[in-house]
Design an enzyme around this catalytic site. Structure first.
Site, mmCIF file in Angstrom:
data_model
loop_
_atom_site.group_PDB
_atom_site.id
_atom_site.type_symbol
_atom_site.label_atom_id
_atom_site.label_comp_id
_atom_site.label_asym_id
_atom_site.label_seq_id
_atom_site.Cartn_x
_atom_site.Cartn_y
_atom_site.Cartn_z
ATOM 1 N N ASP A 69 0.860 -1.179 0.000
ATOM 2 C CA ASP A 69 0.000 0.000 0.000
ATOM 3 C C ASP A 69 0.900 1.233 0.000
ATOM 4 O OD1 ASP A 69 0.867 -0.223 2.637
ATOM 5 O OD2 ASP A 69 -1.053 0.314 3.522
ATOM 6 N N HIS A 94 9.466 -8.576 0.690
ATOM 7 C CA HIS A 94 9.364 -7.120 0.539
ATOM 8 C C HIS A 94 10.725 -6.477 0.808
ATOM 9 C CE1 HIS A 94 7.897 -3.016 1.346
ATOM 10 N NE2 HIS A 94 6.813 -3.369 0.696
ATOM 11 N N TYR A 113 3.067 4.675 0.746
ATOM 12 C CA TYR A 113 3.761 5.230 1.899
ATOM 13 C C TYR A 113 2.774 6.060 2.718
ATOM 14 C CZ TYR A 113 8.142 4.235 -0.639
ATOM 15 O OH TYR A 113 9.184 3.637 -1.303
ATOM 16 N N PHE A 150 6.311 2.456 -4.403
ATOM 17 C CA PHE A 150 7.698 2.633 -3.970
ATOM 18 C C PHE A 150 8.306 3.989 -4.347
ATOM 19 C CE2 PHE A 150 7.123 -1.986 -4.310
ATOM 20 C CZ PHE A 150 7.394 -2.343 -2.998
#
Length: 223
Positions: free
Chosen positions: A64, A185, A66, A77
């Site tokens: 999801d 991740h 930041y 990202f």
């Protein structure tokens, strides 16, 4: 009035009238009115706006957005120019430098990747400030399932880069003729569990070249 501004509107048009999406829309109206939500409403669909459906040759799928101030702008990202790179993005760049031998980027704005045909998508497209996963289970997963399904239905192979458990859960929706790269991740909590050394950038380009596609220019130009 169209929600999307390119071929994605036609591809996803049916989703916008479905009960789950109407509930999601009502939820978001309340959230944006009563809380600080990221990204800005105008940026929610930037991943789709910046990489049109016919142009997608790779997908980077995250979790999801930041949840820090000024960071999220609709590309997984990525952060806006002038914003400090979050730890996950720093780890992505470390892997890229190790994988390709390119210079470490001077910024974290990944719109260049989107222009190269890399769909920078999250599984959930909004979040409350300071509360990771706060919009999980509200309908975004169904919407991004539809995005993945339409890409999976394409005959021409696409590279799917799945980072983290939320992204890897989408693997079952991807047809076998596509090329899947998956790893933990890139967050500091999991980066040493298999993200470092996974070489997603060189693997993506090797596959694209093997099917006659232009490789992605991963090295970021200075702004």
């Amino acid at each position: 009035m169209p929600i999307l501004h390119n071929h994605w509107q036609e591809v996803l048009e049916a989703e916008f009238d479905k009960p789950y999406y109407l509930e999601l829309r009502a939820f978001l109206k309340h959230e944006y009115k009563n809380h600080t939500i990221y990204p800005d409403m105008c940026d929610i669909f930037n991943a789709l706006h910046f990489t049109d459906y016919p142009d997608v040759k790779a997908v980077i799928l995250g979790q999801d957005p930041y949840h820090g101030e000024g960071q999220a702008h609709g590309l997984s990202f990525s952060v806006k120019p002038g914003i400090q790179m979050p730890p996950s993005l720093q780890n992505i760049f470390k892997e890229m430098v190790d994988d390709l031998g390119v210079p470490y980027p001077t910024h974290g704005y990944l719109k260049q990747w989107a222009a190269e045909g890399v769909l920078m998508l999250n599984t959930v497209l909004t979040v409350r400030a300071g509360q990771a996963n706060s919009h999980q289970g509200k309908g975004w997963e169904t919407f991004t399932d539809a995005v993945i399904d339409h890409l999976s239905a394409r005959k021409e192979p696409i590279v799917f880069i799945l980072w983290g458990n939320n992204a890897r859960a989408k693997q079952k929706r991807i047809a076998p003729h596509h090329y899947i790269i998956q790893s933990p991740h890139p967050s500091p909590l999991s980066v040493y569990r298999g993200f470092y050394g996974s070489k997603p950038f060189s693997k993506t380009n090797a596959f694209l070249e093997s099917i006659g596609k232009t490789p992605v220019k991963w090295a970021l130009d200075d702004l």
